[in-house]
Scaffold this motif. Structure first.
Motif, PDB file in Angstrom:
ATOM      1  N   LEU A 196      38.649  37.313  47.074  1.00  0.00           N
ATOM      2  CA  LEU A 196      39.109  35.934  47.267  1.00  0.00           C
ATOM      3  C   LEU A 196      38.151  34.864  46.745  1.00  0.00           C
ATOM      4  O   LEU A 196      38.570  33.728  46.534  1.00  0.00           O
ATOM      5  N   ILE A 197      36.890  35.209  46.534  1.00  0.00           N
ATOM      6  CA  ILE A 197      35.894  34.182  46.225  1.00  0.00           C
ATOM      7  C   ILE A 197      35.208  34.398  44.880  1.00  0.00           C
ATOM      8  O   ILE A 197      35.071  33.462  44.082  1.00  0.00           O
ATOM      9  N   LYS A 198      34.789  35.591  44.614  1.00  0.00           N
ATOM     10  CA  LYS A 198      33.891  35.908  43.507  1.00  0.00           C
ATOM     11  C   LYS A 198      34.333  35.320  42.170  1.00  0.00           C
ATOM     12  O   LYS A 198      33.495  34.797  41.405  1.00  0.00           O
ATOM     13  N   SER A 199      35.621  35.379  41.855  1.00  0.00           N
ATOM     14  CA  SER A 199      36.099  35.004  40.521  1.00  0.00           C
ATOM     15  C   SER A 199      36.737  33.625  40.457  1.00  0.00           C
ATOM     16  O   SER A 199      37.284  33.241  39.419  1.00  0.00           O
ATOM     17  N   ASP A 200      36.662  32.861  41.536  1.00  0.00           N
ATOM     18  CA  ASP A 200      37.245  31.521  41.556  1.00  0.00           C
ATOM     19  C   ASP A 200      36.129  30.482  41.644  1.00  0.00           C
ATOM     20  O   ASP A 200      35.530  30.300  42.705  1.00  0.00           O
ATOM     21  N   PRO A 201      35.794  29.808  40.528  1.00  0.00           N
ATOM     22  CA  PRO A 201      34.652  28.886  40.513  1.00  0.00           C
ATOM     23  C   PRO A 201      34.724  27.794  41.583  1.00  0.00           C
ATOM     24  O   PRO A 201      33.695  27.461  42.193  1.00  0.00           O
ATOM     25  N   LYS A 202      35.887  27.249  41.829  1.00  0.00           N
ATOM     26  CA  LYS A 202      36.031  26.173  42.811  1.00  0.00           C
ATOM     27  C   LYS A 202      35.752  26.677  44.227  1.00  0.00           C
ATOM     28  O   LYS A 202      35.016  26.048  44.993  1.00  0.00           O
ATOM     29  N   ILE A 203      36.334  27.823  44.564  1.00  0.00           N
ATOM     30  CA  ILE A 203      36.114  28.399  45.893  1.00  0.00           C
ATOM     31  C   ILE A 203      34.665  28.867  46.027  1.00  0.00           C
ATOM     32  O   ILE A 203      34.049  28.707  47.081  1.00  0.00           O
ATOM     33  N   LEU A 204      34.114  29.434  44.954  1.00  0.00           N
ATOM     34  CA  LEU A 204      32.732  29.898  44.975  1.00  0.00           C
ATOM     35  C   LEU A 204      31.765  28.747  45.236  1.00  0.00           C
ATOM     36  O   LEU A 204      30.790  28.885  45.991  1.00  0.00           O
ATOM     37  N   GLU A 205      32.045  27.594  44.636  1.00  0.00           N
ATOM     38  CA  GLU A 205      31.197  26.416  44.853  1.00  0.00           C
ATOM     39  C   GLU A 205      31.238  25.976  46.313  1.00  0.00           C
ATOM     40  O   GLU A 205      30.203  25.657  46.917  1.00  0.00           O
TER      41      GLU A 205
END
Length: 346
Positions: A196-205
């Motif tokens: 859910l997080i690793k590949s989504d730049p916005k969520i990762l930020e």
């Protein structure tokens, strides 16, 4: 968790039951409908749609009570199908430990289903599938198998099912809580970080704004943690001392507590639990658990009801001479982390 009844005689039953103590019917759990079915034959039942169901293949090992379609090519249920490796069941101790592990895993899968979380994803063209290795360590080295997660595969040392071993490790690591279900919830947290997080730049930020820098060297962080321990003021920012080790572990620890919280509140909701303590001038302890947390969008409301609940269950445990069921303090920064998880899952 929901509370269940025998569909034949309405006797209250547990999620793990394979038979009703009152009418002696067989019982099986149907994953898709979150229901317990009651039937007279030990071999199959008739579903609401009229199709025949039979027990998961692991029922023959006294390790599962879930139902699958008779004509299914896969003879294992949704939870047991994720097993990649299990221990040698010809060893009686292994079989006993494995049964306990499977029971905890089915409770995990119940919660994942309630959260509408998949166990298989495609990330950047690559398959990410939740699978499990349950491994028995060598007799002369019971800690040789390390519990952990690697690209969807969760490894669990089956000795964790042994209460004496688990308590020993708990004391060695100065932990206040260590259970099989807790292990599962923690380790799937790593899986859902990848999903859910690793590949989504916005969520990762946004993740990094709450949990810190995930790019820090994990091996170095691990060595530093076991050498120096957690900072003295860790309770101000983290749910556990282990969460201070690395951003990934902070996430996994907080994720597991999110699952604890949702399950406890759903159980309270289904029992119609109301808290009205005989205390004067204590705000926020009078609550009624009259909502399904899995349908509630507000983390503020969830926390408002959860904190008094932990006081109640801890008091009940102490009445029986047990340690606190929930021996943790939830600080404001932790609440913000939980709110991030809740928003992400929703």
């Amino acid at each position: 968790m929901k509370i269940f009844q025998c569909s034949n005689c309405n006797n209250p039953v547990y999620f793990e039951n394979t038979s009703c103590e009152k009418c002696e019917n067989s019982l099986g759990y149907l994953f898709g409908s979150e229901s317990i079915l009651s039937f007279k034959s030990a071999g199959y039942a008739v579903s609401k749609a009229g199709g025949e169901l039979t027990y998961c293949a692991n029922f023959n090992q006294s390790a599962c009570n879930w139902l699958v379609p008779v004509d299914s090519k896969n003879k294992f249920c949704e939870a047991c199908s994720t097993n990649h490796m299990i221990p040698d069941l010809s060893i009686p101790e292994n079989k006993l430990d494995w049964r306990k592990i499977e029971a905890a895993k089915r409770r995990l899968f119940y919660s994942l289903h309630k959260l509408n979380l998949k166990t298989e994803y495609t990330i950047d063209g690559e398959k990410l599938k939740l699978t499990f290795d349950f491994l028995a360590p060598l007799e002369n080295d019971p800690t040789a198998v390390t519990t952990g997660h690697d690209n969807g595969l969760i490894t669990l040392n089956i000795k964790e099912a042994n209460a004496a071993h688990r308590e020993y490790i708990k004391e060695q690591l100065e932990e206040r809580y260590r259970t099989l279900l807790g292990h599962f919830r923690h380790e799937v947290g790593h899986f859902y970080w990848d999903a859910l997080i690793k590949s989504d730049p916005k969520i990762l930020e946004e993740f990094r704004s709450h949990f810190g820098d995930d790019t820090q060297d994990y091996g170095e962080a691990l060595q530093k943690h076991y050498k120096n321990g957690a900072p003295a003021n860790w309770r101000e920012q983290f749910i556990s001392s282990y969460a201070t080790m690395h951003a990934w572990e902070d996430w996994a620890e907080t994720w597991s507590h999110y699952m604890h919280m949702m399950d406890m509140l759903e159980t309270s909701y289904n029992f119609g639990l109301e808290i009205d303590p005989e205390l004067k001038k204590v705000p926020n302890l009078d609550v009624s658990c009259d909502f399904d947390p899995y349908l509630e969008k507000s983390m503020e409301k969830i926390i408002k009801h959860y904190l008094p609940l932990t006081y109640v269950v801890n008091s009940l445990n102490r009445s029986m001479g047990h340690a606190d069921a929930y021996p943790f303090i939830i600080s404001e920064p932790v609440i913000k982390k939980l709110a991030f998880i809740h928003k992400l899952v929703n």
